[in-house]
Structure formats: C-alpha cells, structure tokens
Design a protein around this motif. Structure first.
Motif, PDB file in Angstrom:
ATOM      1  N   UNK A  90       0.833  -1.209   0.000  1.00  0.00           N
ATOM      2  CA  UNK A  90       0.000   0.000   0.000  1.00  0.00           C
ATOM      3  C   UNK A  90       0.868   1.259   0.000  1.00  0.00           C
ATOM      4  N   UNK A  91       1.943   1.253   0.742  1.00  0.00           N
ATOM      5  CA  UNK A  91       2.845   2.407   0.781  1.00  0.00           C
ATOM      6  C   UNK A  91       3.499   2.618  -0.572  1.00  0.00           C
ATOM      7  N   UNK A  92       3.858   1.546  -1.260  1.00  0.00           N
ATOM      8  CA  UNK A  92       4.448   1.665  -2.595  1.00  0.00           C
ATOM      9  C   UNK A  92       3.461   2.311  -3.566  1.00  0.00           C
ATOM     10  N   UNK A 136       3.881   6.007  -5.437  1.00  0.00           N
ATOM     11  CA  UNK A 136       3.758   6.163  -6.892  1.00  0.00           C
ATOM     12  C   UNK A 136       2.737   7.246  -7.225  1.00  0.00           C
ATOM     13  N   UNK A 137       1.627   7.278  -6.498  1.00  0.00           N
ATOM     14  CA  UNK A 137       0.615   8.313  -6.727  1.00  0.00           C
ATOM     15  C   UNK A 137       1.163   9.701  -6.405  1.00  0.00           C
ATOM     16  N   UNK A 153       1.508  12.807  -8.994  1.00  0.00           N
ATOM     17  CA  UNK A 153       0.918  14.117  -8.716  1.00  0.00           C
ATOM     18  C   UNK A 153       1.959  15.228  -8.760  1.00  0.00           C
ATOM     19  N   UNK A 154       3.160  14.962  -8.234  1.00  0.00           N
ATOM     20  CA  UNK A 154       4.236  15.945  -8.294  1.00  0.00           C
ATOM     21  C   UNK A 154       4.640  16.213  -9.732  1.00  0.00           C
ATOM     22  N   UNK A 155       4.718  15.161 -10.542  1.00  0.00           N
ATOM     23  CA  UNK A 155       5.078  15.327 -11.951  1.00  0.00           C
ATOM     24  C   UNK A 155       4.000  16.105 -12.688  1.00  0.00           C
ATOM     25  N   UNK A 156       2.733  15.842 -12.387  1.00  0.00           N
ATOM     26  CA  UNK A 156       1.636  16.563 -13.034  1.00  0.00           C
ATOM     27  C   UNK A 156       1.597  18.016 -12.590  1.00  0.00           C
ATOM     28  N   UNK A 157       1.942  18.289 -11.357  1.00  0.00           N
ATOM     29  CA  UNK A 157       1.928  19.661 -10.856  1.00  0.00           C
ATOM     30  C   UNK A 157       3.091  20.472 -11.410  1.00  0.00           C
TER      31      UNK A 157
END
Length: 95
Positions: A58-60, A64-65, A69-73
C-alpha cells in the motif's frame, strides 16, 4: 546359561523410569517456555509478516501516486514558463 539378577533388573527398571520422567520434564519445560514466549510476543504487539507485506504494498502505491501528482503539478509550470510574453520585463524607469 544366563542367570537373571533381580538387582540388575530393578536397576534397569529404575533407570528406564528416570529417563521417561526426564523426557516428560523436558517436554513440560519446552511447553512452558513456548507459552512464555507466546505471551511475550503478544505483549509486544508485534505485526505479523502478512500484515507487514500488505502495508508495504500500500505504501508503494501511495508513493507512486505522490510521484505522479508531483510530476503533473510541475509539468504545467515548466510548460507555461517558456510561452509567457512578459518573461523579460523591461527595467523599471524609477531606478
């Protein structure tokens, strides 16, 4: 011809009984030790391996999410920086 000595027979019976008693005492001690170890582990509130593996997966997924999100921002900020018309503002006339 073999003669039976009652003293040796009694000694053999006694030895056999003592060995049986020692083996039973060893098994009892092992059971008591295992119960004490189980109680200790229960008091420590340790996590089982399967629970740990599920949480690790779950942490992995969450990491990844977050990376997505950082890449999209950061993508719109980089794309917008090159097409701005006022990227080089004229110097201030006051100073």
């Amino acid at each position: 011809m073999q003669t039976r000595n009652p003293l040796l027979d009694e000694f053999a019976k006694l030895t056999t009984g003592a060995m049986g008693l020692a083996q039973a005492a060893g098994e009892e001690a092992k059971a008591a030790w295992r119960a004490q170890a189980d109680r200790f582990v229960a008091e420590m509130d340790l996590v089982r391996r399967d629970e740990f593996d599920v949480l690790k997966d779950e942490i992995a997924v969450v990491r990844a999410e977050i990376a997505a999100l950082k890449a999209a921002a950061s993508a719109p900020a980089k794309a917008g920086a090159g097409s701005s018309t006022d990227a080089a503002s004229p110097p201030d006339s006051a100073g």
